[in-house]
Design an enzyme around this catalytic site. Structure first.
Site, PDB file in Angstrom:
ATOM      1  N   ARG A  59       0.822  -1.325   0.018  1.00  0.00           N
ATOM      2  CA  ARG A  59       0.087   0.105   0.015  1.00  0.00           C
ATOM      3  C   ARG A  59       0.791   1.106  -0.154  1.00  0.00           C
ATOM      4  O   ARG A  59       1.788   1.292   0.926  1.00  0.00           O
ATOM      5  CB  ARG A  59      -0.993   0.142   1.274  1.00  0.00           C
ATOM      6  CG  ARG A  59      -1.860   1.148   1.253  1.00  0.00           C
ATOM      7  CD  ARG A  59      -3.012   1.082   2.360  1.00  0.00           C
ATOM      8  NE  ARG A  59      -2.585   1.403   3.554  1.00  0.00           N
ATOM      9  CZ  ARG A  59      -3.443   1.235   4.458  1.00  0.00           C
ATOM     10  NH1 ARG A  59      -4.562   0.926   4.426  1.00  0.00           N
ATOM     11  NH2 ARG A  59      -2.685   1.439   5.873  1.00  0.00           N
ATOM     12  N   SER A  67     -12.892  -3.936   1.603  1.00  0.00           N
ATOM     13  CA  SER A  67     -12.947  -3.203   3.005  1.00  0.00           C
ATOM     14  C   SER A  67     -14.259  -3.018   3.500  1.00  0.00           C
ATOM     15  O   SER A  67     -15.300  -2.584   2.699  1.00  0.00           O
ATOM     16  CB  SER A  67     -12.202  -1.962   2.906  1.00  0.00           C
ATOM     17  OG  SER A  67     -10.829  -2.046   2.917  1.00  0.00           O
ATOM     18  N   LYS A 124      -4.292   5.652   9.616  1.00  0.00           N
ATOM     19  CA  LYS A 124      -5.052   6.064   8.344  1.00  0.00           C
ATOM     20  C   LYS A 124      -6.064   7.329   8.660  1.00  0.00           C
ATOM     21  O   LYS A 124      -6.838   7.202   9.778  1.00  0.00           O
ATOM     22  CB  LYS A 124      -6.277   4.881   8.034  1.00  0.00           C
ATOM     23  CG  LYS A 124      -6.673   4.996   6.631  1.00  0.00           C
ATOM     24  CD  LYS A 124      -7.434   3.684   6.222  1.00  0.00           C
ATOM     25  CE  LYS A 124      -7.811   3.720   4.865  1.00  0.00           C
ATOM     26  NZ  LYS A 124      -9.238   4.407   4.870  1.00  0.00           N
TER      27      LYS A 124
END
Length: 202
Positions: A32, A101, A130
């Protein structure tokens, strides 16, 4: 599952961190990097894939179906706003690992167990990793949503060695971590501690 973070691994190096994490017991790596270009990610994914494939550890690319396809990654993980799982499945084929997700109960309906292999469910606990993370579900919320999913779920969000066992005991098929390994002084030891906590709870 180790979810990589370019900033947290900058000092040590991403490849060195991944190697150490796998040596410690990580069984899946998710690449990511929101800021990298597609070309940069393809190059990095190919390097990681060459490193991981001989060890039997799948590489999953976060959010970018075309990168996953071009790089020959083992799979893709997408968020609710990152594209259609059906389109991703068509692009990547039947053998790719596909994750989606889910952050709240209302999103359970977006999960088709015939298309999606696993759900990334969370955040379970509060997390600073995040910036736009949804409100934490807590163990009870995770358990309740997880019980309604048509696919196994991997828990994410604020998970560390102290709570990993409780997460598994509450129904998670696995855990996904970022800072618990990427920001650890010794990623191999951190991964081994997490792995041991999971195995004790399983």
């Amino acid at each position: 599952m180790l979810v990589t973070d370019a900033a947290m691994t900058a000092r040590r190096g991403l490849l060195a961190t991944v190697r150490a994490a796998v040596a410690g017991g990580v069984t899946v790596v998710q690449l990511r990097d929101k800021d990298a270009s597609d070309d940069e990610l393809v190059t990095l994914a190919r390097v990681l894939r060459a490193e991981l494939a001989p060890r039997g550890v799948p590489l999953i690319v976060n959010d970018r179906p075309v990168v996953a396809k071009v790089a020959g990654a083992d799979g893709l993980h997408i968020g609710q706003e990152d594209g259609d799982p059906r389109a991703a499945r068509l692009l990547l084929g039947p053998n790719a690992i596909l994750g989606l997700s889910v952050t709240r109960a209302a999103e359970v309906a977006t999960v088709d167990g015939a298309i999606v292999d696993y759900v990334g469910l969370g955040p379970v606990f509060s997390t600073a990793t995040k910036a736009d993370a949804a409100p934490p579900l807590g163990l009870d919320g995770m358990r309740a949503i997880g019980a309604t999913l048509p696919a196994p779920f991997v828990a994410i969000g604020g998970i560390d060695a102290a709570n990993a066992g409780a997460v598994i005991a509450a129904g998670a098929a696995g855990i996904a971590v970022v800072s618990a390994i990427c920001a650890a002084p010794h990623p191999e030891a951190a991964a081994a501690t997490l792995r041991a906590a999971i195995e004790r709870a399983a």
